[in-house]
Design a protein around this motif. Structure first.
Motif, PDB file in Angstrom:
ATOM      1  N   ALA A  43      39.680  21.560  42.826  1.00  0.00           N
ATOM      2  CA  ALA A  43      39.479  21.897  44.234  1.00  0.00           C
ATOM      3  C   ALA A  43      40.796  22.160  44.965  1.00  0.00           C
ATOM      4  O   ALA A  43      40.876  23.067  45.806  1.00  0.00           O
ATOM      5  N   TYR A 379      34.565  34.802  40.562  1.00  0.00           N
ATOM      6  CA  TYR A 379      35.009  33.414  40.693  1.00  0.00           C
ATOM      7  C   TYR A 379      35.206  32.797  39.311  1.00  0.00           C
ATOM      8  O   TYR A 379      34.602  33.234  38.318  1.00  0.00           O
ATOM      9  N   TYR A 383      34.649  26.907  39.425  1.00  0.00           N
ATOM     10  CA  TYR A 383      34.125  27.008  40.783  1.00  0.00           C
ATOM     11  C   TYR A 383      32.643  27.371  40.759  1.00  0.00           C
ATOM     12  O   TYR A 383      31.844  26.855  41.553  1.00  0.00           O
TER      13      TYR A 383
END
Length: 653
Positions: A43, A379, A383
């Protein structure tokens, strides 16, 4: 959720004393810290690679060392044995902690200025890390895998005295240790993939189980197949395909879905060996089922540079052919065994599908759809998977049974860490093997060996590659098996003229099939623990049921239309029809049933016809089609004759 174990494979230990309770808590704490670290770095951004991978190795190794004893149970029966076991565990923990702290402090100097000229302290760190890696591999994956790694390490120093293609130049000891330790070895890409991608998908599987969505998949599959011949077994195939694509582990898929499907099939009247074989093969199909393909689709895209969507498209028809082969074998077996009444009784046992099942099924579909959509949008897999997990959590907003509070989330994180510890150890061990491959050039030597065996005959070279893939993939889960084969076997196939995607899918399928192939058939052995069948007998039953899986890679080579990519519509159609007919013929020949029971001679003819369709030669294709037409005609005539004479027989009775 405890991860304390009593031997290879991270099995729960039965014993509980003060030391066990303490190490249980420490193992849970290390697992929880590992998952939090991985999620935080995904993250917020990764740390420098040696630090990132070193932290994952340290926490994973600590969890394994705390959760598994060093010595066998018989050696720990006395006080001296227990003390020795604990001392060894503490020694390994101290070694890996000291080594990784050294890396965290001095990583820049080590990997920037001292490459090839390590200090004595560096060499001590290399040795300590290698020893601990071998130990956690032994504990988590068994002695066989640890000895395989030791064999590769020994090859580095034995090479100058070996003959032929195995010969290579000598390598300085400190350089060899550095390579096996560094970013081409233990701290290399395989462990990096574990930290950046694989563990997130392991977490996804744990979230599915904890939310109850996995059980709903099984129930929905059971209701959907209840009117199909062989319904209980068909439900196992469908459920394991769906769950296995997302779980990333064939044995874990067997244990997750098989705990319901195998007893269900046995209660319906199917033989335990057949029930276990169905589940083992269905879990194998799950690993090749788009869109996730047991995580390997993303790895393949990363290694080959081929877009993820292209890989998924190329995998659709081969996966469906494998599914069709298992489904047809189940159908023919049910017909041949007269299982109609048993199937009806089993269908009556199934609980009705309620609103909760529908909501959970739709939530899983939305979760998988979000993963695919985000991947298609560019992506990263991590993710995309996190988004899929978020969808599962959102499902709990309007469906209370799926809701997970803080305590459940913590338990899920610990469970996910436990599920991935074996993979983590395996990826670290595979890093050592890949370092040896790069140092010694054994990958190129292997390519030469395959080409020497095959010569100008593509079929013989493919057979040699098949054997090598099954051997190298033995005992390895999906991801490490693919990584190892991609760097050792694929170069030989591309030199034979195969496209990159065909070569990678070829070795991927055979690496997967090693999960049901003796002597180390992980998925089949996992099924045997539920079916209560001897593991080797269970593995042989799985090989027979999944035999078409050994043929499909050859179909991809000789019928490239099934890969869809860069193929004309007519080629796709003709290849698909030929392969489907071949799969049907093999299933009928194996089970002895097509429209009615087949005599041995007809079964042999069907098997010969199927193999005739594999090689797209005009003469063999014409002969195969003629043989199939003959068998079908005879079957139809005999079936009509039986139907015509049945009323007269009943009247006479």
């Amino acid at each position: 959720m405890s991860v304390i174990t009593d031997g290879p494979g991270l099995r729960p230990a039965a014993r509980s004393d003060g030391w066990t309770r303490t190490t249980r808590g420490l193992a849970d704490a290390c697992g929880l810290a590992l998952m939090i670290f991985i999620l935080a770095t995904i993250a917020l951004g990764e740390l420098p690679l040696p630090v990132q991978r070193g932290a994952v190795l340290l926490l994973g190794a600590a969890a394994i060392l705390f959760s598994t004893p060093t010595l066998p149970a018989t050696w720990r029966s006395g006080r001296a044995g227990r003390l020795a076991d604990r001392a060894l565990t503490l020694a390994f923990l101290t070694a890996i902690l000291a080594a990784m702290v050294y890396v965290f402090i001095d990583w820049f100097e080590m990997f920037s200025y001292r490459m090839g000229f390590p200090l004595p302290e560096d060499v001590m760190v290399f040795c300590a890390t290698l020893i601990v890696t071998l130990e956690i591999t032994r504990r988590a994956c068994g002695m066989g895998m640890a000895l395989l790694v030791v064999g590769f390490m020994g090859f580095v120093w034995a090479g100058p005295w070996l003959p032929g293609v195995l010969h290579h130049s000598s390598v300085r000891l400190e350089v060899a240790l550095e390579e096996m330790f560094g970013q081409g070895g233990i701290l290399g890409s395989s462990l990096g993939l574990m930290a950046s991608m694989i563990y997130v998908f392991v977490l996804y599987g744990a979230v599915l189980r904890a939310s109850g969505a996995g059980d709903s998949i099984i129930r929905l599959a059971g209701r959907a197949t209840r009117r199909v011949p062989g319904g209980p077994a068909q439900a196992a195939v469908v459920a394991s395909m769906g769950f296995g694509s997302l779980s990333g582990s064939g044995p874990a898929n067997v244990l997750a879905t098989g705990s319901f499907t195998i007893p269900f099939m046995i209660r319906a009247g199917y033989r335990p060996a057949f029930a276990g074989a169905v589940e083992a093969c269905a879990s194998t199909i799950g690993q090749i089922t788009p869109p996730v393909m047991g995580i390997v689709a993303f790895l393949m895209a990363d290694i080959t540079g081929i877009p993820y969507v292209t890989i998924v498209i190329a995998s659709i028809l081969p996966c469906l052919l494998f599914y069709a082969s298992i489904s047809l074998r189940v159908l023919f077996a049910a017909r041949a065994g007269g299982m109609e009444a048993a199937d009806a009784r089993a269908a009556a046992e199934l609980p009705p599908v309620d609103r909760g099942d529908v909501i959970q099924g739709l939530t899983v579909a939305a979760s998988a759809g979000s993963i695919v959509a985000l991947l298609a949008s560019g992506y990263s897999p991590a993710y995309a998977c996190l988004a899929g997990i978020a969808v599962i959590f959102l499902g709990g907003i309007w469906h209370a049974p799926m809701r997970m509070g803080p305590r459940v989330v913590m338990r899920v994180l610990i469970e996910a860490a436990r599920d991935g510890l074996g993979l983590l150890a395996m990826c670290a061990a595979v890093g050592i093997i890949l370092a040896v491959v790069n140092m010694t050039g054994i990958g190129l030597a292997f390519s030469k060996l395959v080409l020497a065996v095959g010569g100008d005959d593509l079929f013989m070279a493919l057979l040699a590659t098949m054997a090598a893939s099954l051997v190298l993939g033995t005992g390895l889960p999906t991801t490490p098996a693919y990584l190892l084969l991609a760097f050792t076997v694929v170069p030989a196939l591309t030199q034979l003229g195969l496209s990159v995607i065909t070569a990678h899918l070829f070795i991927f399928y055979f690496g997967i099939m090693s999960a049901i192939t003796p002597p180390v058939a992980l998925s089949a052995f996992s099924a045997a623990s539920i079916s209560r069948v001897h593991p080797m007998r269970q593995a042989m039953a799985a090989v027979r049921l999944g035999a078409t899986g050994f043929i499909i890679p050859f179909l991809m080579v000789y019928h490239p239309g099934v890969l869809i990519v860069d193929q004309a519509p007519l080629t796709i159609l003709s290849s698909t029809l030929a392969c489907l007919v071949a799969v049907t013929a093999l299933a009928a020949a194996d089970q002895g049933w097509l429209i009615r029971r087949l005599h041995p001679g007809w079964r042999l003819l069907l098997a010969a016809a199927a193999f005739g369709l594999i090689l797209p030669e005009p003469l063999s294709t014409v002969a195969a089609v003629a043989a199939l037409a003959l068998v079908m005609t005879v079957q139809i005539v005999l079936a009509r004759r039986e139907r015509a004479t049945r009323p007269a027989v009943l009247a006479a009775e």
